[in-house]
Design a protein around this motif. Structure first.
Motif, PDB file in Angstrom:
ATOM      1  N   HIS A 167     -27.569 -13.882 -49.553  1.00 10.01           N
ATOM      2  CA  HIS A 167     -27.037 -13.451 -48.263  1.00 10.01           C
ATOM      3  C   HIS A 167     -27.733 -12.166 -47.836  1.00 10.01           C
ATOM      4  O   HIS A 167     -27.204 -11.075 -47.993  1.00 10.01           O
ATOM      5  N   VAL A 250     -21.228  -7.766 -52.767  1.00  7.75           N
ATOM      6  CA  VAL A 250     -20.329  -6.915 -51.982  1.00  7.75           C
ATOM      7  C   VAL A 250     -18.918  -7.435 -52.217  1.00  7.75           C
ATOM      8  O   VAL A 250     -18.641  -8.613 -51.981  1.00  7.75           O
ATOM      9  N   GLN A 261     -19.180 -14.762 -55.233  1.00 12.34           N
ATOM     10  CA  GLN A 261     -20.575 -14.834 -54.764  1.00 12.34           C
ATOM     11  C   GLN A 261     -20.675 -15.155 -53.277  1.00 12.34           C
ATOM     12  O   GLN A 261     -21.653 -15.759 -52.849  1.00 12.34           O
ATOM     13  N   THR A 262     -19.700 -14.761 -52.518  1.00 10.84           N
ATOM     14  CA  THR A 262     -19.764 -15.044 -51.090  1.00 10.84           C
ATOM     15  C   THR A 262     -20.624 -14.030 -50.339  1.00 10.84           C
ATOM     16  O   THR A 262     -20.910 -14.210 -49.173  1.00 10.84           O
ATOM     17  N   ASN A 263     -21.015 -12.959 -51.022  1.00 10.58           N
ATOM     18  CA  ASN A 263     -21.857 -11.958 -50.376  1.00 10.58           C
ATOM     19  C   ASN A 263     -22.759 -11.342 -51.430  1.00 10.58           C
ATOM     20  O   ASN A 263     -22.374 -10.409 -52.127  1.00 10.58           O
TER      21      ASN A 263
END
Lengths: 275, 207
Positions: A167, A250, A261-263
Motif C-alpha cells: 500500500h 500503519v 496488513q491492511t496498510n
C-alpha cells in the motif's frame, strides 16, 4: 445568532466593522474599551467570514511569492518560533508483545519476500533522491550511533533499502535499514515518511526472520514527528538471527498483536546476508 | 504461494490526513515553515498586492503577516475553520491594521491588474476549491444587491465608505450600514447553511 451578544446590539455592528476595517477612530476607541473575550471571539468569527468571502471573490491564479521575499521570511522565521522545537528523533517504542500471524507463515513468508524483492526492482526506477535538510541537532545522537554501527562493526552488517510495500504512500519514501546480528542493534532511516498523529495511527516495524517460528518479529511502534530525515532505533522484542526483510505497517495507537496488513506502505527486503 | 492480491487494500496514508501545517509550525518545526510558505505564500502575496498601495509596502506587509502567522499558529483550530481561511484572516487583519496606520494615503496602487470582483458564475467556480469559500459565495447571492455590492467592494478591494459611496452613488451612512449588516447577515447565512449541511450528512445525504 453570533454567540451570546444580542442580534441587534450595536456591538455586533462594531465588531463587523472591525472585521471589515472600517471603524472610525471613535468607534475603535469604543470597541477597545468594551473588549471582552466574548467580543473578541465574535470579532474573529466575522473576520473568518470576511476571509472566506475574500477567498471566494479571488479570481484566477495566485501570484507566486517572489523567491527573494521567501528567503527573507525563512531567514527571519527562527526568531519567531517556539524556543524548543520538536526533535526529529522518533518517539520511544511502545511495548507491544505479540506475533504477526494469520496470513503469513513459513513458505508464504519467503514467497512474500520474493515478491517484495521484485516489487523493489519494479519500483526503484520511479524513485528519485529527495534533497532534504540535514537532521536536527538532537537527532545527531542517533545519527552518531548509526554511524558508529556502520563504521565499527566487526562483522558485516545487514542492510536493506526501503521500497514501496503493498500500500504505497502518496509521496515516495526513501531510506534504509542497518542491522547487526552480533550487537542485536539496528537503525531505520526514513526520508519523507509522513508525520503521524499518534492518537489516530502509529507505525509498527516487523522483522521477517524465518528462523523465528515462521512469524515476523515485532520491532515496536514508533511515531514520525517531523518531515525530512529521521533515524529510528530498532528495538526487536526477540533475538533476530536471519532477517530476510523489514516491513512497516500503519496500525492503531499502541500497535497490534496480529496485523491485518491492511496498510503496509514500506518493505525493505534484505539483498545480502551478514554473518 | 500466498496471493498478495488477495490482501485487502487499505487507505493510503496522506500527509493531508495526518496533521495541519500550522500545528507543526506551532511546535517549531522548521520544515513546516517552508511547507507553509509553499502552500500559502502565493495567497498572502496576492492579498497583500491587492490591499497595499505599493510593491514595497506589499513586501513589508507579507513579512509582517508571516510573523503574525508563526505567532498565532497555535491558535489554529481545524474544527473552527479551514487552514486557508485562517491564513487569509491573519493576512487581512494585518493588512487592515496597516491600512489604518496609513489612512491618509491613497488606496489606488501601482498594481494595475484588474481587481474587479468576479461575476457570480466565476465566483462559484473559484469557490469550488474551498468549501468555506463556496458557502460564502452561495450565501452572498442571498444578500440584497446593494449590500452584496458594498460588501464586495469593502472586502475585496478594501475601499473606504467614502470610496464606495462615490462608486455606487449611495450615501455614506447607507454604505456603512450595508457593509456591516451585510457581513452580519452573511455570517448568519453561512452558519445556518453549515448546520443544514451537517444535518444532511448526519442523515446520510450530501451537502
Amino acid at each position: 445568532m453570533s454567540q451570546n451578544i444580542p442580534p441587534h446590539d450595536p456591538l455586533q455592528e462594531l465588531l463587523a466593522g472591525a472585521a471589515l476595517g472600517d471603524l472610525s477612530p471613535d468607534e475603535l476607541r469604543e470597541l477597545q474599551t468594551s473588549a471582552t473575550p466574548l467580543s473578541q471571539s465574535v470579532r474573529e468569527a466575522y473576520e473568518l467570514t470576511a476571509a472566506a468571502l475574500d477567498l471566494a471573490l479571488t479570481s484566477g491564479e495566485q501570484d507566486e511569492l517572489p523567491s527573494e521575499l521567501r528567503q527573507k521570511i525563512l531567514a527571519a522565521a527562527p526568531g519567531h518560533l517556539p524556543a524548543n522545537p520538536v526533535v526529529t528523533q522518533a518517539a520511544p517504542f511502545t511495548e507491544v508483545s505479540g506475533k504477526f500471524t494469520g496470513l503469513l507463515g513459513g513458505r508464504e513468508l519467503l514467497a512474500w519476500v520474493a515478491v517484495a524483492a521484485s516489487l523493489l526492482l519494479a519500483a526503484f526506477a520511479y524513485w528519485q533522491p529527495i534533497d532534504r535538510p540535514g537532521p536536527s541537532i538532537v537527532e545527531k545522537t542517533l545519527v552518531a550511533q548509526r554511524a558508529e554501527l556502520l563504521d565499527e562493526s566487526a562483522t558485516p552488517l545487514i542492510q536493506a533499502t526501503w521500497a514501496a510495500g503493498k500500500h504505497p504512500l502518496e509521496q515516495p519514501v526513501t531510506g534504509d535499514v542497518v542491522w547487526s546480528n552480533e550487537r542485536q542493534e539496528g537503525y531505520m532511516r526514513f526520508v519523507g515518511l509522513p508525520v503521524n498523529n499518534p492518537q489516530r495511527q502509529q507505525y509498527q516495524l516487523w522483522i521477517i526472520d524465518p528462523t523465528r517460528d515462521d512469524v515476523p518479529i515485532d520491532g515496536g511502534v514508533f511515531d514520525i514527528t517531523t518531515e525530512g530525515e529521521v533515524i529510528v532505533p530498532i528495538r526487536a522484542k526477540l533475538k533476530v538471527s536471519d532477517p530476510q526483510a523489514f516491513a512497516i505497517t500503519v496500525e492503531q495507537p499502541g500497535g497490534v498483536v496480529v496485523s491485518e496488513q491492511t496498510n503496509l506502505p514500506l518493505l525493505a527486503p534484505v539483498a545480502s546476508q551478514g554473518a | 504461494m500466498m496471493n498478495l492480491d488477495a490482501l485487502s487494500l487499505g487507505p493510503k496514508v496522506t500527509t493531508a490526513e495526518l496533521e495541519p501545517i500550522l500545528n507543526r509550525v506551532a511546535r517549531g518545526e522548521r520544515d513546516a515553515v517552508e511547507h507553509c510558505l509553499t502552500e500559502y505564500g502565493g495567497l498572502v502575496w496576492s492579498l497583500a498586492r491587492r490591499l497595499s498601495p505599493t510593491a514595497v509596502d506589499a513586501e513589508d506587509a507579507v513579512q509582517e503577516i508571516f510573523v503574525e502567522l508563526w505567532k498565532h499558529a497555535k491558535r489554529f483550530d481545524p474544527a473552527v475553520a479551514k487552514e486557508v481561511t485562517f491564513v487569509a484572516m491573519i493576512a487581512r487583519r494585518r493588512l487592515i491594521d496597516r491600512q489604518r496606520r496609513r489612512s491618509n494615503l491613497p488606496k489606488t496602487t501601482e498594481f494595475d491588474e484588474a481587481n474587479e470582483p468576479l461575476s457570480r458564475e466565476n465566483v462559484q467556480q473559484q469557490a469550488e476549491i474551498n468549501d468555506e469559500a463556496a458557502r460564502a459565495a452561495a450565501c452572498l447571492t442571498r444578500l440584497k444587491p446593494d449590500e452584496r455590492r458594498v460588501l464586495e467592494l469593502s472586502v475585496y478591494e478594501g475601499q473606504t465608505h467614502a470610496e464606495i459611496a462615490k462608486s455606487t452613488g449611495l450615501p455614506v451612512g447607507t454604505v456603512k450600514t450595508h457593509a456591516r449588516r451585510g457581513l452580519i447577515r452573511l455570517r448568519e447565512l453561512m452558519q445556518s447553511r453549515g448546520v443544514s449541511a451537517e444535518a444532511s450528512l448526519a442523515k446520510g445525504g450530501g451537502s
